[in-house]
Design a protein around this motif. Sequence first.
Motif, PDB file in Angstrom:
ATOM      1  N   ILE A 205       8.836  16.591   0.448  1.00 25.98           N
ATOM      2  CA  ILE A 205       7.526  16.743   1.088  1.00 25.98           C
ATOM      3  C   ILE A 205       7.442  15.898   2.359  1.00 25.98           C
ATOM      4  CG2 ILE A 205       5.032  16.437   0.829  1.00 25.98           C
ATOM      5  CD1 ILE A 205       6.110  18.663  -0.925  1.00 25.98           C
ATOM      6  N   ALA A 206       7.800  14.618   2.250  1.00 28.53           N
ATOM      7  CA  ALA A 206       7.689  13.698   3.388  1.00 28.53           C
ATOM      8  C   ALA A 206       8.527  12.463   3.100  1.00 28.53           C
ATOM      9  CB  ALA A 206       6.228  13.314   3.621  1.00 28.53           C
ATOM     10  N   GLN A 207       8.541  11.529   4.038  1.00 28.47           N
ATOM     11  CA  GLN A 207       9.049  10.197   3.761  1.00 28.47           C
ATOM     12  C   GLN A 207       7.922   9.400   3.096  1.00 28.47           C
ATOM     13  OE1 GLN A 207      12.384   9.001   4.562  1.00 28.47           O
ATOM     14  NE2 GLN A 207      12.528  11.225   4.558  1.00 28.47           N
ATOM     15  N   PRO A 208       8.228   8.333   2.361  1.00 32.82           N
ATOM     16  CA  PRO A 208       7.173   7.577   1.683  1.00 32.82           C
ATOM     17  C   PRO A 208       6.135   7.022   2.660  1.00 32.82           C
ATOM     18  CG  PRO A 208       9.339   6.930   0.879  1.00 32.82           C
ATOM     19  CD  PRO A 208       9.568   7.787   2.087  1.00 32.82           C
ATOM     20  N   LEU A 209       4.872   7.024   2.234  1.00 33.08           N
ATOM     21  CA  LEU A 209       3.799   6.410   3.002  1.00 33.08           C
ATOM     22  C   LEU A 209       3.622   4.977   2.501  1.00 33.08           C
ATOM     23  CD1 LEU A 209       1.439   6.529   4.988  1.00 33.08           C
ATOM     24  CD2 LEU A 209       0.031   7.503   3.154  1.00 33.08           C
ATOM     25  N   ARG A 210       3.874   3.997   3.365  1.00 35.93           N
ATOM     26  CA  ARG A 210       3.740   2.590   3.018  1.00 35.93           C
ATOM     27  C   ARG A 210       2.899   1.894   4.083  1.00 35.93           C
ATOM     28  NH1 ARG A 210       5.277   4.512  -0.937  1.00 35.93           N
ATOM     29  NH2 ARG A 210       6.967   3.882  -2.319  1.00 35.93           N
ATOM     30  N   TRP A 211       1.876   1.192   3.648  1.00 35.57           N
ATOM     31  CA  TRP A 211       0.965   0.554   4.597  1.00 35.57           C
ATOM     32  C   TRP A 211       0.653  -0.874   4.178  1.00 35.57           C
ATOM     33  CZ3 TRP A 211      -3.589  -1.084   2.420  1.00 35.57           C
ATOM     34  CH2 TRP A 211      -3.997  -0.442   1.233  1.00 35.57           C
TER      35      TRP A 211
ATOM     36  N   PRO B 293      -6.783   7.492  -6.400  1.00 40.84           N
ATOM     37  CA  PRO B 293      -7.443   8.291  -5.365  1.00 40.84           C
ATOM     38  C   PRO B 293      -6.465   9.142  -4.554  1.00 40.84           C
ATOM     39  CG  PRO B 293      -8.325   6.066  -5.387  1.00 40.84           C
ATOM     40  CD  PRO B 293      -7.139   6.062  -6.309  1.00 40.84           C
ATOM     41  N   GLY B 294      -5.321   8.560  -4.200  1.00 39.58           N
ATOM     42  CA  GLY B 294      -4.340   9.318  -3.422  1.00 39.58           C
ATOM     43  C   GLY B 294      -3.752  10.469  -4.207  1.00 39.58           C
ATOM     44  N   ALA B 295      -3.516  10.264  -5.504  1.00 41.40           N
ATOM     45  CA  ALA B 295      -2.989  11.349  -6.337  1.00 41.40           C
ATOM     46  C   ALA B 295      -4.002  12.477  -6.455  1.00 41.40           C
ATOM     47  CB  ALA B 295      -2.611  10.815  -7.711  1.00 41.40           C
TER      48      ALA B 295
ATOM     49  N   GLY C 274       0.813  -1.209   0.000  1.00 31.45           N
ATOM     50  CA  GLY C 274       0.000   0.000   0.000  1.00 31.45           C
ATOM     51  C   GLY C 274       0.845   1.256   0.000  1.00 31.45           C
ATOM     52  N   THR C 275       0.423   2.264  -0.751  1.00 34.47           N
ATOM     53  CA  THR C 275       1.119   3.549  -0.829  1.00 34.47           C
ATOM     54  C   THR C 275       0.114   4.686  -0.673  1.00 34.47           C
ATOM     55  OG1 THR C 275       0.885   3.942  -3.220  1.00 34.47           O
ATOM     56  CG2 THR C 275       2.687   2.485  -2.513  1.00 34.47           C
ATOM     57  N   TYR C 276       0.598   5.912  -0.818  1.00 35.06           N
ATOM     58  CA  TYR C 276      -0.284   7.079  -0.763  1.00 35.06           C
ATOM     59  C   TYR C 276      -1.374   6.985  -1.822  1.00 35.06           C
ATOM     60  CZ  TYR C 276       1.082   9.204  -5.140  1.00 35.06           C
ATOM     61  OH  TYR C 276       1.235   9.451  -6.482  1.00 35.06           O
ATOM     62  N   ARG C 277      -1.082   6.285  -2.944  1.00 34.77           N
ATOM     63  CA  ARG C 277      -2.032   6.232  -4.058  1.00 34.77           C
ATOM     64  C   ARG C 277      -3.384   5.683  -3.623  1.00 34.77           C
ATOM     65  NH1 ARG C 277       0.879   4.304  -9.618  1.00 34.77           N
ATOM     66  NH2 ARG C 277       2.892   5.351  -9.385  1.00 34.77           N
ATOM     67  N   ASP C 278      -3.359   4.696  -2.710  1.00 34.97           N
ATOM     68  CA  ASP C 278      -4.587   3.998  -2.347  1.00 34.97           C
ATOM     69  C   ASP C 278      -5.014   4.230  -0.906  1.00 34.97           C
ATOM     70  OD1 ASP C 278      -4.632   2.599  -4.962  1.00 34.97           O
ATOM     71  OD2 ASP C 278      -2.808   1.677  -4.163  1.00 34.97           O
ATOM     72  N   TRP C 279      -4.273   5.032  -0.161  1.00 40.60           N
ATOM     73  CA  TRP C 279      -4.602   5.278   1.230  1.00 40.60           C
ATOM     74  C   TRP C 279      -6.034   5.793   1.410  1.00 40.60           C
ATOM     75  CZ3 TRP C 279      -2.644   4.178   5.910  1.00 40.60           C
ATOM     76  CH2 TRP C 279      -3.134   4.885   7.006  1.00 40.60           C
ATOM     77  N   PRO C 280      -6.543   6.701   0.560  1.00 40.48           N
ATOM     78  CA  PRO C 280      -7.915   7.193   0.767  1.00 40.48           C
ATOM     79  C   PRO C 280      -8.970   6.094   0.732  1.00 40.48           C
ATOM     80  CG  PRO C 280      -6.741   8.671  -0.699  1.00 40.48           C
ATOM     81  CD  PRO C 280      -5.874   7.461  -0.521  1.00 40.48           C
TER      82      PRO C 280
END
Length: 486
Positions: free
Chosen positions: A452-458, A358-360, A234-240
């Motif tokens: 901006i930040a460190q990568p969001l990985r879930w 969605p995250g983009a 999982g990444t920022y792309r699909d977090w929402p």
Amino acid sequence: MFRPTLPFALVLAILAGGCDRRPDDVAVVVSAIGGEARLADPARGELDFAARVMLDSTAQGLVRFDGSGGIEPGLAERWIVIDGGRSYIFRLREAEWPDGTPVDAADVVRSLKRAIDPKSRIAIAPFVAVIDEIVEMTPRIVEVRLKRPRPDLLKLFAQPELAILRRPTLAGTGPFRAERGQAPLLLRPGFDPSREGGETQEPDPADDVRLRGERAASAIVRFVERQSDLVLGGTYRDWPLLARTEIAPSNIKVDPAAGLFGFAIVSREGFLATTDNRAAIAMAFDRAALTAAFRPEWQPVETLLPARLDSAADPAMPEWAVLPPENRRLTARNRVAAWHAANPDASLTIRVALPRSPGATLLWSRVARDLLDMGLRPVWVQESEDADLRLIDAVAPYDSGRWYLVTACRLCPAPLMEAVEAARDAPTLTDRAQRIADADMALTADTAYIPIAQPLRWSLVALRLRAWQPNARAWHPLTHLREAGQ
């Protein structure tokens, strides 16, 4: 406006269902976000996430990542680093190819040479170019000789891209063997001659893994309906998408991933031709609001390097970092106004390359707002199109400042590239540390990259997978999901 492939309404309808918790004595079912979980040759080009999981599961390297992101033995049972970090000597353990043929040093040398060949398209090519020679010393011993000292390369050897493969069949040595014709793919623990009990020891069916690669929306639905135990990648792309579900917080795991999440400056025309104007965009972004739009705990950053790492200095801070947020935005507006007054016929358009997800969409809503606020005209373009800003979202494969410099420096001018290459070519570790610090300072002063930040990985993790651990590599081997005896 972009909409997810699987509408939120459909997700919500499906998520209204659910069933009992999956039992502990069955195979672990894993969804890897991406394309098909297929076996592919990393020397032919970059692999997507699901293909990397598949490769890591069926073909190990000399060393491997453990569950915490540390290093454990793979095909090598032990190793030493000598000559000031210029030589790695690996002793191979007993291992077999799928047809029962023993693995020897010649096999390892052949596979690694294929991976680092100049014609190879391996994703980590810039970082393995330091390898000078790979030598079969005995049938059980391999030496990797480097052009310059690198005492920190074991994490590179653990990457799936450096798995030992028998080509052209892409046969590996495990730790799993894929059962053909199964859907989802059935991975069974492979025979290990060095394991206690040898071939008389029958694998426990509960040690099997069923792996599929699929879209994030499908993987989330499958997890909520208790049809799977784990969602990886999982990444920022699909977090929402997670915000539209009723997944328990205890199942949502976020890695402390180290890497880059920000915008590379990939055009130096028009407004972006000057350092001050590039810095204006960097200071205009409201990082705290952007990251909080995803999750309050996602911390923004303002430096290229996350820490000192192997640099001779602390991360370089941009000059504008001392300004309070309102002063940053005012300065940015003033620079746009001054440039537009001097160039009334020039375009104020800034093209931002982002994927469609969605995250983009959420990211774009914040980025566009900040660019509009400073007087520019943001346009969202496809990743394959010409752009002015291009998002970089990447986890660092190992802890070196040079990885950050190389990855952030997209289409940098010659002087910056020379500074980065000087770090690569440094003859000693002391010289290398200083050149990394110099290059970090140069890229920061030039505003070649906007952090901006460190990568969001879930991940989504069933409670029965008690051995799962968050780590800085955001990498979770399928061999480290269940505790011994579980």
